[in-house]
Structure formats: structure tokens, C-alpha cells
Scaffold this motif. Structure first.
Motif, PDB file in Angstrom:
ATOM      1  N   GLY A  95     -46.827  16.062   8.487  1.00 29.60           N
ATOM      2  CA  GLY A  95     -46.691  16.058   7.038  1.00 29.60           C
ATOM      3  C   GLY A  95     -47.698  15.137   6.380  1.00 29.60           C
ATOM      4  N   LEU A  96     -47.900  13.973   6.967  1.00 28.98           N
ATOM      5  CA  LEU A  96     -48.870  13.021   6.429  1.00 28.98           C
ATOM      6  C   LEU A  96     -50.301  13.512   6.607  1.00 28.98           C
ATOM      7  N   MET A  97     -50.556  14.179   7.722  1.00 27.08           N
ATOM      8  CA  MET A  97     -51.907  14.659   7.999  1.00 27.08           C
ATOM      9  C   MET A  97     -52.302  15.853   7.135  1.00 27.08           C
ATOM     10  N   MET A  98     -51.328  16.714   6.816  1.00 31.28           N
ATOM     11  CA  MET A  98     -51.643  17.997   6.190  1.00 31.28           C
ATOM     12  C   MET A  98     -51.404  18.036   4.689  1.00 31.28           C
ATOM     13  N   VAL A  99     -50.652  17.084   4.159  1.00 27.77           N
ATOM     14  CA  VAL A  99     -50.343  17.095   2.718  1.00 27.77           C
ATOM     15  C   VAL A  99     -51.077  15.941   2.050  1.00 27.77           C
ATOM     16  N   GLU A 100     -51.940  16.261   1.097  1.00 29.12           N
ATOM     17  CA  GLU A 100     -52.744  15.224   0.433  1.00 29.12           C
ATOM     18  C   GLU A 100     -51.937  14.454  -0.604  1.00 29.12           C
ATOM     19  N   ASP A 101     -51.181  15.160  -1.446  1.00 26.68           N
ATOM     20  CA  ASP A 101     -50.437  14.514  -2.527  1.00 26.68           C
ATOM     21  C   ASP A 101     -49.003  14.248  -2.060  1.00 26.68           C
ATOM     22  N   LEU A 102     -48.762  13.019  -1.636  1.00 28.54           N
ATOM     23  CA  LEU A 102     -47.421  12.680  -1.139  1.00 28.54           C
ATOM     24  C   LEU A 102     -46.412  12.550  -2.266  1.00 28.54           C
ATOM     25  N   ASP A 103     -46.890  12.427  -3.494  1.00 32.90           N
ATOM     26  CA  ASP A 103     -45.966  12.256  -4.615  1.00 32.90           C
ATOM     27  C   ASP A 103     -45.673  13.573  -5.337  1.00 32.90           C
ATOM     28  N   GLN A 104     -46.131  14.679  -4.787  1.00 34.89           N
ATOM     29  CA  GLN A 104     -45.816  15.967  -5.389  1.00 34.89           C
ATOM     30  C   GLN A 104     -44.325  16.264  -5.250  1.00 34.89           C
ATOM     31  N   THR A 105     -43.810  17.053  -6.133  1.00 41.05           N
ATOM     32  CA  THR A 105     -42.393  17.447  -6.093  1.00 41.05           C
ATOM     33  C   THR A 105     -42.244  18.701  -5.253  1.00 41.05           C
ATOM     34  N   VAL A 106     -41.277  18.666  -4.344  1.00 42.78           N
ATOM     35  CA  VAL A 106     -40.969  19.830  -3.513  1.00 42.78           C
ATOM     36  C   VAL A 106     -39.527  20.251  -3.788  1.00 42.78           C
ATOM     37  N   ILE A 107     -39.240  21.498  -3.466  1.00 39.24           N
ATOM     38  CA  ILE A 107     -37.905  22.057  -3.732  1.00 39.24           C
ATOM     39  C   ILE A 107     -37.250  22.438  -2.411  1.00 39.24           C
ATOM     40  N   VAL A 108     -36.006  22.033  -2.231  1.00 41.19           N
ATOM     41  CA  VAL A 108     -35.257  22.344  -1.012  1.00 41.19           C
ATOM     42  C   VAL A 108     -34.868  23.820  -1.052  1.00 41.19           C
ATOM     43  N   ASN A 151     -37.045  20.070   7.817  1.00 44.02           N
ATOM     44  CA  ASN A 151     -37.386  21.469   7.523  1.00 44.02           C
ATOM     45  C   ASN A 151     -38.207  21.583   6.246  1.00 44.02           C
ATOM     46  N   VAL A 152     -37.925  20.721   5.263  1.00 47.59           N
ATOM     47  CA  VAL A 152     -38.714  20.737   4.024  1.00 47.59           C
ATOM     48  C   VAL A 152     -40.172  20.385   4.337  1.00 47.59           C
ATOM     49  N   ILE A 153     -40.377  19.405   5.211  1.00 51.52           N
ATOM     50  CA  ILE A 153     -41.742  19.061   5.623  1.00 51.52           C
ATOM     51  C   ILE A 153     -42.409  20.276   6.255  1.00 51.52           C
ATOM     52  N   ALA A 154     -41.695  20.946   7.146  1.00 49.58           N
ATOM     53  CA  ALA A 154     -42.250  22.101   7.854  1.00 49.58           C
ATOM     54  C   ALA A 154     -42.692  23.186   6.877  1.00 49.58           C
ATOM     55  N   GLU A 155     -41.845  23.497   5.903  1.00 49.13           N
ATOM     56  CA  GLU A 155     -42.177  24.577   4.964  1.00 49.13           C
ATOM     57  C   GLU A 155     -43.282  24.144   3.991  1.00 49.13           C
ATOM     58  N   THR A 156     -43.315  22.877   3.637  1.00 48.30           N
ATOM     59  CA  THR A 156     -44.368  22.393   2.741  1.00 48.30           C
ATOM     60  C   THR A 156     -45.729  22.464   3.421  1.00 48.30           C
ATOM     61  N   VAL A 157     -45.767  22.148   4.722  1.00 48.49           N
ATOM     62  CA  VAL A 157     -47.030  22.132   5.458  1.00 48.49           C
ATOM     63  C   VAL A 157     -47.491  23.534   5.818  1.00 48.49           C
ATOM     64  N   SER A 158     -46.589  24.336   6.385  1.00 46.03           N
ATOM     65  CA  SER A 158     -47.006  25.625   6.976  1.00 46.03           C
ATOM     66  C   SER A 158     -46.452  26.855   6.284  1.00 46.03           C
ATOM     67  N   GLY A 159     -45.597  26.707   5.302  1.00 52.28           N
ATOM     68  CA  GLY A 159     -45.043  27.866   4.612  1.00 52.28           C
ATOM     69  C   GLY A 159     -43.761  28.367   5.227  1.00 52.28           C
ATOM     70  N   SER A 160     -43.611  28.171   6.521  1.00 52.62           N
ATOM     71  CA  SER A 160     -42.385  28.573   7.206  1.00 52.62           C
ATOM     72  C   SER A 160     -42.145  27.636   8.379  1.00 52.62           C
ATOM     73  N   ILE A 161     -40.893  27.565   8.798  1.00 51.94           N
ATOM     74  CA  ILE A 161     -40.541  26.685   9.912  1.00 51.94           C
ATOM     75  C   ILE A 161     -41.178  27.189  11.207  1.00 51.94           C
ATOM     76  N   GLY A 162     -41.196  28.500  11.398  1.00 50.71           N
ATOM     77  CA  GLY A 162     -41.789  29.067  12.610  1.00 50.71           C
ATOM     78  C   GLY A 162     -43.265  28.729  12.744  1.00 50.71           C
ATOM     79  N   ALA A 163     -44.002  28.873  11.637  1.00 51.45           N
ATOM     80  CA  ALA A 163     -45.433  28.556  11.666  1.00 51.45           C
ATOM     81  C   ALA A 163     -45.647  27.067  11.926  1.00 51.45           C
ATOM     82  N   PHE A 164     -44.759  26.251  11.399  1.00 52.22           N
ATOM     83  CA  PHE A 164     -44.884  24.808  11.608  1.00 52.22           C
ATOM     84  C   PHE A 164     -44.634  24.443  13.069  1.00 52.22           C
ATOM     85  N   VAL A 165     -43.671  25.082  13.689  1.00 52.39           N
ATOM     86  CA  VAL A 165     -43.397  24.816  15.114  1.00 52.39           C
ATOM     87  C   VAL A 165     -44.621  25.161  15.953  1.00 52.39           C
TER      88      VAL A 165
END
Length: 488
Positions: A95-108, A151-165
Motif C-alpha cells: 500500500g505504501l509502495m503503490m499509493v502516492e497520496d496517503l491522505d486520499q479518501t477511500v470508500i469501504v 482488503n481496502v488496501i488491496a482494492e485501492t492498490v490493485s482494483g480487486s483482492i484477487g489481483a492484489f494477492v
């Protein structure tokens, strides 16, 4: 009456089970806690260097030096184990490596919130549709091991949990892990979700390179502000080894040198902990898998103390001072009580710029005794007196593993005066001549005598020689005349 007896029996059985079992972090199943072998020698905290494998509750453990990854201690380090929520170390790192704006708002999302009912979570739990900053999600993932947050980290980084795994498994391969496979982002038990303490140490080593990750895992208390769906969340780390004792809470598991990282537990993994600690410049990372609830803290402390007993961290100046250079000067004053011997002090060439060398005690001693093999030492002037205290005599350069270099000055620790009444050297004569504004020597009595006397001496010698030759000639003529008169 029979019912009461039955209830009492059940209660006794529960208490008995409680003596060796505890509730898991990630599942409602109970963990059967391991115990020490009855044949194990009692651990002596006064001699941490004597640590043995059977003094650890953990079935699998490892200790590495954080910068080099050198293995200091290991126990069943390549056994396949379940990592439980220590998985979230990698999840957060990506999550830290792939997301530039750590203060962006994400939705569960609904898929992110779809976790087993006995999953660990923050309080109050995340809600579907809740808006929260990505930074707060990272804190919730590491500090209280929230599965939804992972799981929120996974979807924020890769779009889906499967892709993140898939990304997780690709990442660990690049870290050098050879016996790891992940099936989810949070570590809830799955038979196809496994690793080793050796691989997990490599993952933690990479994670601790990230300053934000280090900041999160070293945080004891953190507050997530209220959102549109939940009140503010006050969180305290689950790493009890990090919580200082207070008057209200006498936490005997606190370790003053601990700097993180992450807990984990479930019935198949036992209690797990990936820890980090720093003492006097030495940084260590430990991993203990399938240990007891209390054992994850005591095992970690035993490993860290063992590492600190074996390793030390010094600056190049410290290393130099273990075997400082002393030079033999020449042309020194005969009054010099040290006979011209001059110790050199070592100071950074640039103020505030230095490095640390971390190695075993034995390696440090070897480097100090073979300083010229460890450092590049060059002298910038000769060793002839006079030499002033503080004068730079040479340089010492240390080359880091990353190719950077740090330079230190070798300076005279004292002044060395030159010899009294010493005749000037050719260099000094040339220097004095060049500094003299008058190209001709001054006319003095000494100067006149230095010219006249040699000439007079030569003239006297020549005149004396001539007189001597004339006398010899006259004598020869006289003898010749006498001979002629006699013959007549």
C-alpha cells in the motif's frame, strides 16, 4: 442436582482448557499453546549470549541483522508455517509502495467488508460505504490488525483482492522469498497461505526500509477521526512489547529497545510476532511462529538480547580509535620527549556527516586491527617537523555498501618543533631566495670577505708557487755552471 453437577463439570473443563489454550486473534478457535521442554536449561537473562533453541516456546524462529539480513540465530527457519496476521506487513508495505497520496479518501466496499465474522477489527467496525483516509486504513491494518482495512488496501492498490494477492506473490519473489504463497491480504487461515520465518524476516526487512511503515509500527496510540458513519476510533497497538508500563498498567512484557512490528494468531498458526529492536545503532528483526501468548514477547526479547550480545555498531571514528595511527616525524627538536612520535586524531571532514558500521564483535576487532584493509588512508604532507597541532596530515575514506563514501581528516594531536640550529635544506634556501626582493646579495663585511679571502688565498698560492719555481730554476743554473767550470 444432576444439571448443576454437569454445569460444574463443564466449567471445570473450560478452566482446565484455559490453562493451555487461548482465543485466537483472527478466528474464534482456541490455540493450544506450546510449552518448553522439561529438559531445557533455564534461561539466564544475565547471559543472553547462551541462548539455545529449546529455551524458546516458538516452534520456528529467526533473528537477522536488519541492514544486511545476516542470520544471527535460527530455529527451524525453513519449516512451512502459517503467518496469520503478520501477512499484513506485506499488505501495508505494498500500500505504501503503490499509493502516492496517503491522505486520499477511500470508500469501504462490500467486497472489502466481506470477511469472516470472527475476524479482528477496529472499534467500531468499518462500515460499507464509509469514507476514511487511506493513511488511517494503514494504521488500522497494522495497529489493531483489521481484516477489512487490509482488503481496502488491496482494492485501492490493485482494483480487486484477487489481483492484489497476485501482486503479493510477485513481490515476495523479488524479495528473495522461496517458500511463501499468499491466498488473501489479511492472513485469515487458508491452507494455501503459508511462509517461513526466514521469508517473513526478508519481508519485514524490506518493510522497515520505508519510513512511514516504521512510523506506523512504532506508534502505540492513534486516533482515527470520526467519519460520516462512525465515531472517532482510539486505537492502541496489539504489540504489548511496545507499551510502556504505567501506574495503572504494569506491563511486564514491555521491552525498551522494541521498535515494532506486527502480531498474528489463529488456531493453526499459534501466536506469532514479527519484531524489531534497536540498541546503540544495532538494528535487529526477529520472527517467532507458533509460540504461546506470553511466549511471543519473551521469545522476542530473548532473541533480541542474544543479537545485541553478538553485534555492535561503531562509526569509522570509533573503529579508528581502537587502533589509531602514530607516525614517526623527522627533523624534530632534540628536546621533544616523545622523540618525534606523533599520534594522529580522526575527525569527520564534513561536520554532521557520518555512518555506522554494524558487525559482530569479532568482525569489528578484525577491522580495527587491519584498518588499512577497511579504509583508504592517504597522507597529504611529509612527516618533517615543524608540525602544528590540528594540522591535517592525511585522510581516511570509508566506502559504504551503496557506493557512497565518507571522508575523515587525520590531524596532528600535538605540535612537533623542528631541530634547533638545523642547517637549511635546499628547499628552504630556494624558498628564502625566492622571497628576497633584492636579486643581489647585500654588501657587508662578511660578503666582501667571502669574496676577497678566496681570491687572496688563490693569489698567495700562485705567487708562492711561482717563487718556488724560480728558485729551483736558479739552483739548476748554478749547479750547471759549477759543473762546466770543473770540467775546464
Amino acid at each position: 442436582m444432576t444439571m448443576k453437577r454437569l454445569l460444574c463439570a463443564l466449567l471445570a473443563l473450560m478452566l482446565l482448557l484455559g490453562s493451555f489454550a487461548a482465543l485466537a486473534e483472527d478466528t474464534g478457535d482456541q490455540i493450544v499453546e506450546p510449552t518448553l521442554s522439561p529438559d531445557a536449561e533455564k534461561y539466564d537473562p544475565e547471559h543472553p549470549e547462551d541462548l539455545s533453541e529449546d529455551q524458546l516456546y516458538a516452534q520456528s524462529a529467526i533473528l537477522i541483522e536488519a541492514n544486511t539480513g545476516f542470520v544471527i540465530f535460527e530455529k527451524n527457519a525453513d519449516a512451512i508455517m502459517y503467518p496469520a496476521s503478520t501477512t499484513k506487513i506485506l499488505t501495508t508495505l505494498l500500500g505504501l509502495m503503490m499509493v502516492e497520496d496517503l491522505d486520499q479518501t477511500v470508500i469501504v466496499s462490500e467486497t472489502a467488508a466481506d470477511v469472516p465474522s470472527d475476524s479482528s477489527h477496529m472499534s467500531p467496525s468499518l462500515q460499507v460505504g464509509e469514507e476514511i483516509s487511506f493513511r488511517d486504513i494503514l494504521y488500522g491494518t497494522l495497529m489493531v490488525s483489521d481484516n477489512m482495512a487490509a482488503n481496502v488496501i488491496a482494492e485501492t492498490v490493485s482494483g480487486s483482492i484477487g489481483a492484489f494477492v497476485d501482486l503479493m506473490n510477485q513481490a515476495v519473489a523479488t524479495f528473495g522469498c522461496t517458500s511463501t504463497h499468499f491466498a488473501n491480504a489479511h492472513g485469515y487461515h487458508d491452507f494455501n497461505h503459508y511462509t517461513t520465518v526466514r521469508d517473513m524476516a526478508l519481508i519485514a526487512k524490506e518493510a522497515m526500509k520505508d519510513p512511514t511503515f516504521r512510523e506506523i509500527v512504532s506508534t502505540v496510540n492513534y486516533t482515527i477521526p470520526r467519519s460520516q458513519m462512525a465515531r472517532a476510533r482510539n486505537m492502541t497497538t496489539k504489540s504489548r512489547i511496545m507499551i510502556p508500563p504505567t501506574e495503572e498498567n504494569d506491563n511486564k512484557y514491555y521491552y525498551e529497545f522494541a521498535t515494532g512490528i506486527k502480531t498474528g494468531s489463529h488456531s493453526q498458526a499459534g501466536y506469532c510476532f514479527v519484531g524489531s529492536a534497536e540498541k546503540e545503532g544495532v538494528e535487529l528483526i526477529s520472527v517467532v511462529f507458533y509460540t504461546s501468548n506470553r511466549g511471543r514477547w519473551s521469545d522476542t526479547k530473548k532473541l533480541m538480547e542474544y543479537g545485541f550480545s553478538q553485534y555492535t555498531s561503531v562509526t569509522p571514528v570509533d573503529l579508528y580509535n581502537m587502533n589509531p595511527i602514530t607516525i614517526d616525524t623527522n627533523n624534530y627538536s632534540l628536546k621533544d620527549t616523545n622523540m618525534g612520535r606523533l599520534p594522529l586524531s580522526c575527525v569527520p571532514a564534513e561536520k554532521g556527516k557520518t555512518v555506522k558500521i554494524t558487525a559482530t564483535n569479532e568482525e569489528i576487532e578484525i577491522m580495527a586491527s587491519n584498518l588499512r584493509s577497511t579504509m583508504l588512508i592517504e597522507f597529504v604532507r611529509d612527516f618533517k617537523a615543524p608540525i602544528e597541532a590540528g594540522e591535517v596530515i592525511g585522510t581516511m575514506t570509508y566506502f559504504q555498501d551503496n557506493g557512497n563514501e565518507v571522508t575523515y581528516n587525520l590531524i596532528a594531536s600535538r605540535s612537533v618543533n623542528q631541530r634547533e640550529n638545523a642547517p637549511p635544506t635546499l628547499e628552504e634556501i630556494v624558498e628564502m631566495t625566492e622571497k628576497d626582493p633584492n636579486p643581489f646579495p647585500p654588501i657587508t663585511v662578511e660578503f666582501v670577505l667571502s669574496i676577497v679571502l678566496p681570491i687572496a688565498a688563490v693569489w698567495f698560492l700562485i705567487a708562492t708557487g711561482i717563487k718556488h719555481i724560480k728558485r729551483r730554476r736558479k739552483k739548476k743554473v748554478k749547479i750547471k755552471n759549477n759543473i762546466k767550470q770543473y770540467l775546464k
